[in-house]
Enzyme design. Structure first.
Site: not given
Ligand code: TYM
Length: 334
Positions: A200, A197, A115
């Site tokens: 978005k 991966k 990032k």
């Molecule tokens: P975020 O918003 O980027 O993604 C949300 C969830 O989607 C999963 N994910 C994927 N899984 C498989 N293939 C992909 N290409 C892919 N892209 C995204 C992510 O692994 C995630 O589970 N930091 C976290 C949000 C967060 C969080 C937390 C998660 C904040 N606090 C506490 C768990 C527990 C994030 O940015 O996810």
């Protein structure tokens, strides 16, 4: 434990357009877990502002994401679905945990490296301490289990280290959380560069399936998906594009890679891509229909937002007060 059940926490950012990766890697696996766990699912809007956001856009996306949680099948009476910014304990605990996290640990986080290279003009301290806020989210509820995609495992490992360090100083304060990966779809890759991966923030719209893509767009993107010249549907590490399409198909149809290899034995990539596209449409179309219904239910959504924030506030305060006492903050006068 809450009422004899283990606790589960997860969250998603309300930034950008959610992708099929978010759905198959996370959201889809969350449904039904509430029979076994006391579940908290947050729309993590505090995390979102580590990258500059348009305020009204962020507000609107947060509500859309909350509606999507419900549309995906999370019953808001059985799962605590809420906005992170409505529960003050997240930021308060994050501050305390910041004082138990080393710069060197944060420097190693790959998401920070990614990032900060994408947002070189705004490498703010929040972006750097983002994983500490994530640790606070999790530890605030004495969470046992965290369902996430593979890309979040490094953050979860850090959360465990911080919790163990804190417990080492003050006794058994935090439950040590375990990750929970779905059977299929834990890492969905880009349709255009299958070694990356699906994300978005990818600038190439053909690289990602967005959850709100219409069926024609989905079929078109799968037709254009990058494959190889082997012309044979096999599940191995060299055919990365096909590997990814098989993973997507398995996650949507609830089948195993070996079944897919058998099913498409002797068939061309064109047929396979069409089948994967149809499988995805079959999963996303009902999700979109349900989402379009729920987003209009204003009073229902408002009541969920209010009630669940109160519930989350109640449980989080229990942990926060304990932590505050442990570190030596003065007791509140009642
Ligand atoms: P975020 O918003 O980027 O993604 C949300 C969830 O989607 C999963 N994910 C994927 N899984 C498989 N293939 C992909 N290409 C892919 N892209 C995204 C992510 O692994 C995630 O589970 N930091 C976290 C949000 C967060 C969080 C937390 C998660 C904040 N606090 C506490 C768990 C527990 C994030 O940015 O996810």
């Amino acid at each position: 434990m809450i009422d004899g059940k283990k606790v589960l926490f997860s969250g998603m950012q309300a930034t950008g357009n959610l992708t099929l990766g978010n759905y198959l890697g996370a959201l889809k696996n969350w449904v039904n877990l509430c029979d076994d766990y006391e579940c908290f699912y947050s729309v993590v809007d505090l995390h979102s502002i580590t990258v500059r956001q348009d305020p009204s856009e962020l507000r609107s996306r947060a509500r859309k994401l909350l509606s999507l949680y419900i549309a995906a099948g999370l019953d808001p009476k059985k799962n605590c679905i809420y906005y992170q910014s409505h529960v003050s304990g997240h930021a308060e605990l994050a501050w305390i945990l910041n004082c138990f996290t080393y710069m060197g640990e944060l420097n190693r986080m790959t998401q920070f490296k990614d990032k900060s290279s994408k947002h070189a003009d705004n490498i703010n301290a929040g972006l750097f301490t983002y994983p500490v806020l994530m640790a606070a989210d999790i530890l605030l509820y004495q969470t046992d289990v965290v369902p996430v995609g593979k890309d979040q495992l490094q953050h979860l490992e850090l959360t465990r280290d911080i919790a163990e360090r804190f417990n080492g100083v003050y006794g058994d304060v935090f439950t040590i959380p375990e990750p929970y990966l779905g059977k299929a779809g834990a890492k969905i890759m880009s349709l255009q560069e299958p070694e990356k991966k699906m994300s978005k923030s990818d600038e190439n719209v053909n690289a990602s399936i967005y959850l709100m893509d219409d069926p024609d767009t989905i079929m078109r993107k799968f037709k254009r998906a990058v494959t190889d010249s082997e012309a044979s549907v096999q599940y191995n590490d060299t055919q990365k594009g096909i590997h990814n399409l098989i993973d997507i198909y398995c996650a949507c149809k609830d089948v195993q890679p070996e079944d897919v290899v058998k099913e498409f034995d002797g068939k061309g990539y064109g047929d396979f891509k069409t089948a994967v596209g149809e499988a995805v449409v079959g999963v996303l179309k009902p999700l979109q229909d349900e989402y379009n219904r729920i987003i209009k239910e204003k009073d229902f959504l408002d009541s969920i937002i209010k009630e669940n924030a109160e519930k989350a506030q109640y449980y989080s305060t229990k942990t926060l007060r304990k932590v505050q006492r442990k570190v030596g903050f003065p007791d509140r006068i009642r």
